[in-house]
Structures are given as structure tokens and as C-alpha cells.
Design a protein around this motif. Structure first.
Motif, PDB file in Angstrom:
ATOM      1  N   PRO A  90       0.819  -1.209   0.000  1.00 22.32           N
ATOM      2  CA  PRO A  90       0.000   0.000   0.000  1.00 22.32           C
ATOM      3  C   PRO A  90       0.859   1.268   0.000  1.00 22.32           C
ATOM      4  O   PRO A  90       1.921   1.314   0.625  1.00 22.32           O
ATOM      5  CB  PRO A  90      -0.801  -0.103   1.303  1.00 22.32           C
ATOM      6  CG  PRO A  90      -0.722  -1.535   1.711  1.00 22.32           C
ATOM      7  CD  PRO A  90       0.582  -2.038   1.202  1.00 22.32           C
ATOM      8  N   ALA A 131       0.703   4.948   1.377  1.00 27.71           N
ATOM      9  CA  ALA A 131      -0.051   5.628   2.430  1.00 27.71           C
ATOM     10  C   ALA A 131       0.285   7.123   2.408  1.00 27.71           C
ATOM     11  O   ALA A 131       1.330   7.540   2.906  1.00 27.71           O
ATOM     12  CB  ALA A 131       0.276   5.020   3.782  1.00 27.71           C
ATOM     13  N   HIS A 155      -9.389  12.581   0.464  1.00 32.34           N
ATOM     14  CA  HIS A 155     -10.529  12.053  -0.282  1.00 32.34           C
ATOM     15  C   HIS A 155     -10.646  12.722  -1.655  1.00 32.34           C
ATOM     16  O   HIS A 155     -11.085  12.081  -2.619  1.00 32.34           O
ATOM     17  CB  HIS A 155     -11.806  12.218   0.536  1.00 32.34           C
ATOM     18  CG  HIS A 155     -11.836  11.340   1.751  1.00 32.34           C
ATOM     19  ND1 HIS A 155     -11.742   9.971   1.682  1.00 32.34           N
ATOM     20  CD2 HIS A 155     -11.935  11.640   3.076  1.00 32.34           C
ATOM     21  CE1 HIS A 155     -11.793   9.453   2.896  1.00 32.34           C
ATOM     22  NE2 HIS A 155     -11.901  10.442   3.758  1.00 32.34           N
ATOM     23  N   ARG A 213      -8.289  10.788  -3.780  1.00 33.69           N
ATOM     24  CA  ARG A 213      -8.898   9.506  -4.131  1.00 33.69           C
ATOM     25  C   ARG A 213      -9.827   9.650  -5.318  1.00 33.69           C
ATOM     26  O   ARG A 213      -9.818   8.820  -6.243  1.00 33.69           O
ATOM     27  CB  ARG A 213      -9.677   8.930  -2.946  1.00 33.69           C
ATOM     28  CG  ARG A 213      -8.841   8.364  -1.819  1.00 33.69           C
ATOM     29  CD  ARG A 213      -9.733   7.862  -0.677  1.00 33.69           C
ATOM     30  NE  ARG A 213     -10.713   6.915  -1.157  1.00 33.69           N
ATOM     31  CZ  ARG A 213     -12.026   7.015  -0.978  1.00 33.69           C
ATOM     32  NH1 ARG A 213     -12.549   8.036  -0.306  1.00 33.69           N
ATOM     33  NH2 ARG A 213     -12.838   6.106  -1.463  1.00 33.69           N
ATOM     34  N   ASP A 222      -9.921   6.236  -7.045  1.00 33.13           N
ATOM     35  CA  ASP A 222      -9.910   5.362  -5.864  1.00 33.13           C
ATOM     36  C   ASP A 222      -9.163   4.058  -6.122  1.00 33.13           C
ATOM     37  O   ASP A 222      -9.707   2.958  -5.940  1.00 33.13           O
ATOM     38  CB  ASP A 222     -11.343   5.073  -5.416  1.00 33.13           C
ATOM     39  CG  ASP A 222     -11.415   4.567  -3.971  1.00 33.13           C
ATOM     40  OD1 ASP A 222     -10.427   4.743  -3.236  1.00 33.13           O
ATOM     41  OD2 ASP A 222     -12.447   3.989  -3.600  1.00 33.13           O
ATOM     42  N   GLU A 232      -6.890   0.784  -5.688  1.00 37.80           N
ATOM     43  CA  GLU A 232      -6.815  -0.126  -4.541  1.00 37.80           C
ATOM     44  C   GLU A 232      -5.591   0.106  -3.655  1.00 37.80           C
ATOM     45  O   GLU A 232      -5.701   0.055  -2.424  1.00 37.80           O
ATOM     46  CB  GLU A 232      -6.858  -1.578  -5.039  1.00 37.80           C
ATOM     47  CG  GLU A 232      -7.097  -2.605  -3.941  1.00 37.80           C
ATOM     48  CD  GLU A 232      -5.828  -2.974  -3.206  1.00 37.80           C
ATOM     49  OE1 GLU A 232      -5.909  -3.332  -2.017  1.00 37.80           O
ATOM     50  OE2 GLU A 232      -4.749  -2.879  -3.830  1.00 37.80           O
ATOM     51  N   GLY A 235      -3.772   4.336   0.111  1.00 45.95           N
ATOM     52  CA  GLY A 235      -4.255   4.398   1.479  1.00 45.95           C
ATOM     53  C   GLY A 235      -3.797   5.670   2.153  1.00 45.95           C
ATOM     54  O   GLY A 235      -3.287   6.599   1.517  1.00 45.95           O
ATOM     55  N   LEU A 236      -3.955   5.695   3.461  1.00 45.24           N
ATOM     56  CA  LEU A 236      -3.769   6.911   4.239  1.00 45.24           C
ATOM     57  C   LEU A 236      -2.750   6.690   5.350  1.00 45.24           C
ATOM     58  O   LEU A 236      -2.787   5.674   6.045  1.00 45.24           O
ATOM     59  CB  LEU A 236      -5.114   7.317   4.855  1.00 45.24           C
ATOM     60  CG  LEU A 236      -5.123   8.483   5.844  1.00 45.24           C
ATOM     61  CD1 LEU A 236      -4.874   9.805   5.128  1.00 45.24           C
ATOM     62  CD2 LEU A 236      -6.465   8.529   6.586  1.00 45.24           C
ATOM     63  N   ALA A 284     -11.365   7.763   9.458  1.00 40.49           N
ATOM     64  CA  ALA A 284     -10.333   7.355   8.506  1.00 40.49           C
ATOM     65  C   ALA A 284     -10.141   5.847   8.443  1.00 40.49           C
ATOM     66  O   ALA A 284      -9.397   5.345   7.588  1.00 40.49           O
ATOM     67  CB  ALA A 284      -9.004   8.006   8.889  1.00 40.49           C
ATOM     68  N   TRP A 290      -9.396   3.478   5.371  1.00 41.56           N
ATOM     69  CA  TRP A 290      -8.236   3.772   4.515  1.00 41.56           C
ATOM     70  C   TRP A 290      -6.912   3.744   5.272  1.00 41.56           C
ATOM     71  O   TRP A 290      -5.872   3.980   4.673  1.00 41.56           O
ATOM     72  CB  TRP A 290      -8.435   5.135   3.845  1.00 41.56           C
ATOM     73  CG  TRP A 290      -9.675   5.169   3.028  1.00 41.56           C
ATOM     74  CD1 TRP A 290      -9.858   4.710   1.754  1.00 41.56           C
ATOM     75  CD2 TRP A 290     -10.957   5.670   3.449  1.00 41.56           C
ATOM     76  NE1 TRP A 290     -11.160   4.884   1.350  1.00 41.56           N
ATOM     77  CE2 TRP A 290     -11.870   5.475   2.373  1.00 41.56           C
ATOM     78  CE3 TRP A 290     -11.429   6.262   4.620  1.00 41.56           C
ATOM     79  CZ2 TRP A 290     -13.202   5.857   2.444  1.00 41.56           C
ATOM     80  CZ3 TRP A 290     -12.766   6.634   4.698  1.00 41.56           C
ATOM     81  CH2 TRP A 290     -13.638   6.431   3.620  1.00 41.56           C
ATOM     82  N   ARG A 322      -3.520   2.869   6.550  1.00 38.56           N
ATOM     83  CA  ARG A 322      -2.442   1.950   6.208  1.00 38.56           C
ATOM     84  C   ARG A 322      -1.191   2.209   7.043  1.00 38.56           C
ATOM     85  O   ARG A 322      -0.303   1.372   7.090  1.00 38.56           O
ATOM     86  CB  ARG A 322      -2.109   2.062   4.716  1.00 38.56           C
ATOM     87  CG  ARG A 322      -3.279   1.782   3.778  1.00 38.56           C
ATOM     88  CD  ARG A 322      -3.772   0.348   3.879  1.00 38.56           C
ATOM     89  NE  ARG A 322      -4.901   0.106   2.989  1.00 38.56           N
ATOM     90  CZ  ARG A 322      -6.185   0.212   3.335  1.00 38.56           C
ATOM     91  NH1 ARG A 322      -6.509   0.550   4.583  1.00 38.56           N
ATOM     92  NH2 ARG A 322      -7.140  -0.022   2.469  1.00 38.56           N
TER      93      ARG A 322
END
Length: 293
Positions: A160, A162, A178, A181, A186, A188, A191-192, A214, A217, A219
Motif C-alpha cells: 500500500p 499511504a 478524499h 482519491r 480510488d 486499490e 491508502g492513508l 479514517a 483507509w 495503512r
């Protein structure tokens, strides 16, 4: 003897950007001895330099040490001068120079490869500050274009990416995450990274509410104390955050990554602060199976 860590759902780590006065092997041994579950490893000239020769061999050595010590790892990419010795965090993903943006993209792709070789949970990054005389829409387009190859590499590696909302940056808040995203469709692997201090600093919601909002999302998590409206990473107890509700919210999400202490301006006292930090956090976290208080 290392402290017992079995009483908590959370996996605690400490960032190497707060241990820059130590050799990496010594920093990892310190964290294992103190009972940390992992490390937030910032790729920098003093710790697994991503631009120096023989990166693959050096990465294998670090992987071996992490395995011997039982430490998990997240790769962080916030080194101040790793690409440009005169510009903090430069060039960024938003740089007006396409070659500058490409250099940052390449660094993040390298970070993804290192993360895969280390079995890391995620690769952290941030947008950078919008350059002077740059329209906001232009900055977002640059960010979208710069991150797309990194996300492709992350997809291939199964790691991921992040992204961290950072005060003062183009992507500064959860709402901005967001927005990104949406721009990227968006993907896969996106992440955050949630920095708890940043939530205290500028988010409209309380830090514990930020964690809950959060959660899908999450990570990577960074943690430190902070005051409202002041972007200064502080040792625990020196700021305004009420930590038990935050840590309870984290535990309730089922988040499986590391929660990494982030004190990049305190390396002069790194070993002592690493000890104090884990003692503080262990005193604040909810035990396994204990309902919310």
C-alpha cells in the motif's frame, strides 16, 4: 528483558527520523530491547540511503536484522534533504520542473521496491507544498500525474501507498485525501497515513473521531503530542491530546499496521525519548478484550 507487549491490540513503532544520531543497526537493537513491535524507517543518507550504491545488498542486511529482532517495518519517505542538499523536501511531487517531479516519483518507486524486499506494511509519502505562482488545479494535476507511476509500482509489489495529510501542504487534511482519491479513481493500493498530532493541529474533528472516520483507509499511523494550530511534534505530555480515546479508537478499527512515534526534531535525546514514549503509550492503551471506557 523486553516489556510484555501482549496486553494490547496496537503494534507500536518508533521513527528512525528521531534516531538520526544512531547507526541504523544500533537504532533497531534499541527499539527491540525497549519492546517496540516495529520501526518507521525513513530512507535517508544516514539510514539505508536510497541513492547510494549497493542498495539491494544493504536492504538484505536490514531485512536480516529486522527478522532477527522480530521488528515489523513501514517505509517512510520524509527525509529532508535526500534529493536536494539545499531545498528541504525538494524537489516535490508538485515541482514546476518535470525532471524534479520525476526524481521524487523515482524515489518513491525505489521506496516501494525496498518495502517489498523488507516485507513492509506500507510506504508513506506526502504531496509537498504548492509552489509559488502555481494554481491549485495545476498542483493537483501534477500530484495526480506524479503519483500514478508510484501506484502502479505499489500494485505490482502488493504494497500500500499511504499518503499523509501534512499541514501547509497541498494535501493537508483528510478532506484533501478524499479529493485525491476521487481524482485518481480510488485505486486499490492508495491508502492513508494518519498523523494523530496533525489531527489535533488542524482537523475540525477530535483526533479520536478522525481515527474512526479514517478507518477504512488506514495503512500507517504516526503519533506524537501537539497543540491546536501549531505544527510542532512534541513528546507525550507536552501537548494537548487526550490519548486514551485515540488509542481506543485505533484498537477498535482492527488496524494491523504500526503506530509509529514521530519525533523528528528530537534525535539528540532519541534513546531516552524512545523509552519514555513506549512507557507512556503502554500506560494509555486499552488491554485486549476490554470494552471502551
Amino acid at each position: 528483558m523486553s516489556p510484555d507487549t501482549s496486553h494490547t491490540n496496537l503494534r507500536l513503532g518508533y521513527g528512525t527520523n528521531g534516531l538520526t544520531d544512531l547507526r541504523l543497526d544500533d537504532a533497531l537493537a534499541l527499539l527491540a530491547d525497549l519492546g517496540y513491535d516495529g520501526v518507521g524507517l525513513t530512507l535517508d543518507h544516514m539510514h539505508l540511503d536510497p541513492l547510494a550504491p549497493e542498495l539491494a545488498a544493504r536492504t538484505r542486511h536490514v531485512a536480516k536484522r529486522l527478522g532477527e529482532l522480530g521488528l515489523g517495518v513501514t517505509i517512510e519517505t520524509g527525509a529532508r534533504y535526500v534529493l536536494d542538499p539545499r531545498r528541504k523536501h525538494g524537489p516535490s511531487l508538485l515541482d514546476p520542473d518535470p525532471d524534479g517531479r520525476a526524481a521524487r516519483t523515482d524515489l518513491l518507486i525505489t521506496a516501494v521496491r525496498v518495502a517489498a524486499d523488507l516485507g513492509a506494511h506500507a510506504v508513506h509519502c506526502f504531496s509537498g507544498i504548492t509552489p509559488a505562482d502555481t494554481l491549485t488545479d495545476t498542483a493537483w494535476k501534477r500530484l495526480e500525474g506524479s503519483l500514478t507511476p508510484v501506484l502502479d509500482a505499489a500494485t505490482d509489489a502488493g504494497i500500500p501507498l499511504a499518503v499523509e495529510p501534512e499541514p501547509g501542504h497541498l494535501l493537508a487534511t483528510l478532506a484533501d485525501f478524499h479529493h485525491l482519491r476521487g481524482l485518481l479513481g480510488d485505486p486499490e493500493p492508495l491508502g492513508l497515513t494518519l498523523d494523530i498530532g496533525h489531527c489535533q493541529c488542524l482537523e475540525p474533528d477530535a483526533p479520536a473521531d478522525c481515527v474512526r472516520n479514517a478507518a477504512p483507509w488506514l495503512r500507517h499511523v504516526q503519533i506524537e503530542d501537539m497543540r491546536r494550530g501549531v505544527h510542532e511534534h512534541l513528546p507525550f505530555g507536552d501537548g494537548e491530546i487526550d490519548f486514551p480515546p485515540v488509542l481506543e479508537a485505533l484498537a477498535a478499527t482492527g488496524y494491523q499496521g504500526l503506530t509509529v512515534v514521530e519525533l523528528p526534531r528530537h534525535s539528540h535525546a532519541g534513546p531516552e525519548l524512545a523509552r519514555e514514549s513506549i512507557e507512556f503509550l503502554r500506560s494509555q492503551v486499552p488491554p485486549k478484550g476490554v470494552p471502551a471506557w
